[in-house]
Design an enzyme around this catalytic site. Structure first.
Site, mmCIF file in Angstrom:
data_model
loop_
_atom_site.group_PDB
_atom_site.id
_atom_site.type_symbol
_atom_site.label_atom_id
_atom_site.label_comp_id
_atom_site.label_asym_id
_atom_site.label_seq_id
_atom_site.Cartn_x
_atom_site.Cartn_y
_atom_site.Cartn_z
ATOM 1 N N GLU A 183 0.927 -1.412 0.320
ATOM 2 C CA GLU A 183 0.198 0.104 0.040
ATOM 3 C C GLU A 183 1.118 1.001 -0.366
ATOM 4 O O GLU A 183 1.891 1.776 0.859
ATOM 5 C CB GLU A 183 -1.046 0.247 0.946
ATOM 6 C CG GLU A 183 -2.018 1.306 1.420
ATOM 7 C CD GLU A 183 -2.461 1.269 2.466
ATOM 8 O OE1 GLU A 183 -2.230 2.349 3.022
ATOM 9 O OE2 GLU A 183 -3.397 0.179 3.216
ATOM 10 N N CYS A 186 -3.681 7.169 5.563
ATOM 11 C CA CYS A 186 -3.434 7.046 3.952
ATOM 12 C C CYS A 186 -4.643 7.508 3.444
ATOM 13 O O CYS A 186 -4.685 7.008 2.416
ATOM 14 C CB CYS A 186 -2.935 6.088 4.028
ATOM 15 S SG CYS A 186 -4.256 4.263 4.925
#
Length: 493
Positions: A230, A267
């Site tokens: 990620e 994020c």
């Protein structure tokens, strides 16, 4: 105190992990689930020392860390629940039809662990995405030993979590090789792990450059392996006209709160907002300006992230298409991040690729469009994202089917109103998106579907029932969900 683990020691630990993998294959899914519950209990029992260490190392507040610890425990328990019911194993049985021409064989398939997994601890969630985080929990649920590389930003926190896992393994009588904890701050240390022939998969949460480097390394191996990385996202918000007109001041407060949450170190912080020029957008900007100007700088996770935020912010502001809309009036000091809102228009964004890069921290870019046609061009220009939000009424959505259709191709999670910073741990959560948000958009790193990242299918043809894995035997001794001759059932055959 925390010395870099030598390559000889890494070799020893990975050999232990390979042996532990063979051991795990002999234990039932119910055994693995019981181990995971025991690990969850150990983490839950950790006292104030864990919270204190994390506060000192990350500057995160106590309330945030207490909540994150509870989330971490929940992840282990919920993934164990999912493992125990067997759904993640995707057991499939197609019974034989010997009278068919040609005869149809008996075929039975399930998912099994791939082997030792390297997990790189993440910096922004020292509990839930780091040492004892979701990657470690889902790999062990899959039956894969884990070699965890501690994040250098919170080594004491990482060690305390590792000790809890190792303590549970010892008390439950499982091999130590199921979990190993190593230190290494150099790129070479990470590269050695990814290239090691005993490693079968990698999980990473962090920067694009770090994740892409690991991905590239894994694909240069003699045996390429998957890297589930990620790597960041600008998580754009598209504010459609009717919705924006309802209460631009309230919407500005919602956006600012999400943008600055955790000093912008989630994020899923919404780094870009796209809207059509007009009085309502002006009202939104005015309200947002007041909120940002009244905000206070705060300590970031560590000085490296703070320096990167400052550098990336300055790089963005150096672009001729960008102007400052609002910034915190209080001056930030070293190690802190101060919120800043910049502005550009659709033409500027479309002409400059740098404006679509993530600035990790409390930075927002407001993109003004002339009309919906501009919005469509911006949507088409977007790279892959973890999330995209449509701030809209139902009428807005019905009027813009093309925009909705384009945005579905650009993200892993498409929100209708609200803000993207809440990431629920549940089966339906998709925390992943098209490249460059992640290296493989087919998978999630949050929710029990994360387990399938570390599984591979194997089929058994015409095997005697007594020799099959328990998951595929006629009697279904584990009582799991299986698809038998195209019918999902827990019943025996």
């Amino acid at each position: 105190m925390y010395k870099e683990t030598t390559q000889d020691k890494v070799d020893e630990l990975l050999n232990g992990a390979a042996e532990a993998f063979q051991y795990l294959k002999k234990r039932s899914i119910k055994d693995r689930a019981a181990l995971m519950y025991a690990i969850a209990d150990k983490i839950a029992s950790l006292g104030p020392e864990l919270i204190t260490a994390a506060m000192e190392e990350t500057s995160l507040p106590e309330a945030r860390l207490v909540g994150e610890k509870a989330r971490t425990v929940f992840q282990w328990r919920s993934y164990a629940d999912r493992l125990k019911d067997g759904a993640c194993l995707s057991a499939r049985i197609d019974t034989a039809i010997p009278d068919k021409t040609p005869p149809k064989p008996d075929l039975r398939k399930l998912m099994v662990g791939v082997g030792p997994v390297v997990v790189f601890g993440a910096s922004n969630f020292p509990f839930a995405f780091s040492t004892a985080g979701g990657d470690t929990a889902s790999a062990i649920a899959a039956g894969c030993p884990v070699v965890l590389k501690a994040h250098p930003g919170h080594l004491k926190t990482s060690s305390l979590m590792a000790d809890a896992i190792l303590s549970a393994l010892k008390e439950e009588g499982w091999p130590e090789g199921i979990f190993s904890h190593i230190y290494g701050n150099s790129n070479e240390a990470g590269a050695y792990l990814v290239k090691h022939p005993l490693v079968k998969s990698v999980a990473f949460t962090g920067s694009f450059h770090g994740g892409k480097a690991l991905f590239d390394l894994a694909n240069t191996r003699e045996e390429p392996i998957p890297v589930f990385a990620e790597m960041g996202s600008i998580n754009p918000v598209f504010a459609l006209p009717e919705k924006l007109a309802t209460n631009p001041q309230d919407f500005a407060a919602q956006y600012a709160a999400s943008l600055t949450l955790g000093v912008g170190q989630f994020c899923t912080n919404p780094g870009v907002l796209v809207a059509i020029k007009g009085e309502t957008l002006d009202a939104f900007k005015k309200a947002l300006t007041g909120i940002i100007q009244g905000s206070l700088p705060a300590n970031m996770l560590h000085k490296g992230i703070a320096n990167a935020y400052s550098s990336n912010k300055e790089k963005m502001l150096s672009q001729k298409e960008v102007t400052v809309l609002a910034s915190a009036e209080n001056k930030e000091i070293e190690g802190q991040g101060a919120a800043l809102i910049a502005a550009t228009d659709a033409a500027g964004l479309l002409s400059n690729e740098h404006l679509l890069e993530e600035v990790f921290g409390p930075f927002g870019l407001i993109v003004s469009c002339n009309d919906v046609a501009d919005m469509l061009l911006v949507a088409k220009k977007l790279k892959g994202q973890l999330t995209i939000t449509l701030a809209a009424t139902e009428a807005d959505i019905r009027q813009q089917p093309e925009l909705v259709n384009i945005l579905q191709d650009k993200c892993g999670r498409l929100l209708f109103n609200g803000m993207p910073t809440g990431v629920e741990v549940c089966l339906s959560m998709q925390h992943g998106g098209p490249f460059p948000a992640t290296t493989d958009s087919r998978f999630t790193s949050v929710g029990s579907d994360a387990i399938v990242r570390f599984l591979r299918p194997i089929a058994f043809q015409n095997w005697p029932d007594g020799l099959l894995p328990d998951e595929l035997k006629n009697s279904n001794p584990l009582g799991i969900y299986r698809t038998v001759d195209n019918v999902l059932t827990k019943e025996s055959i």
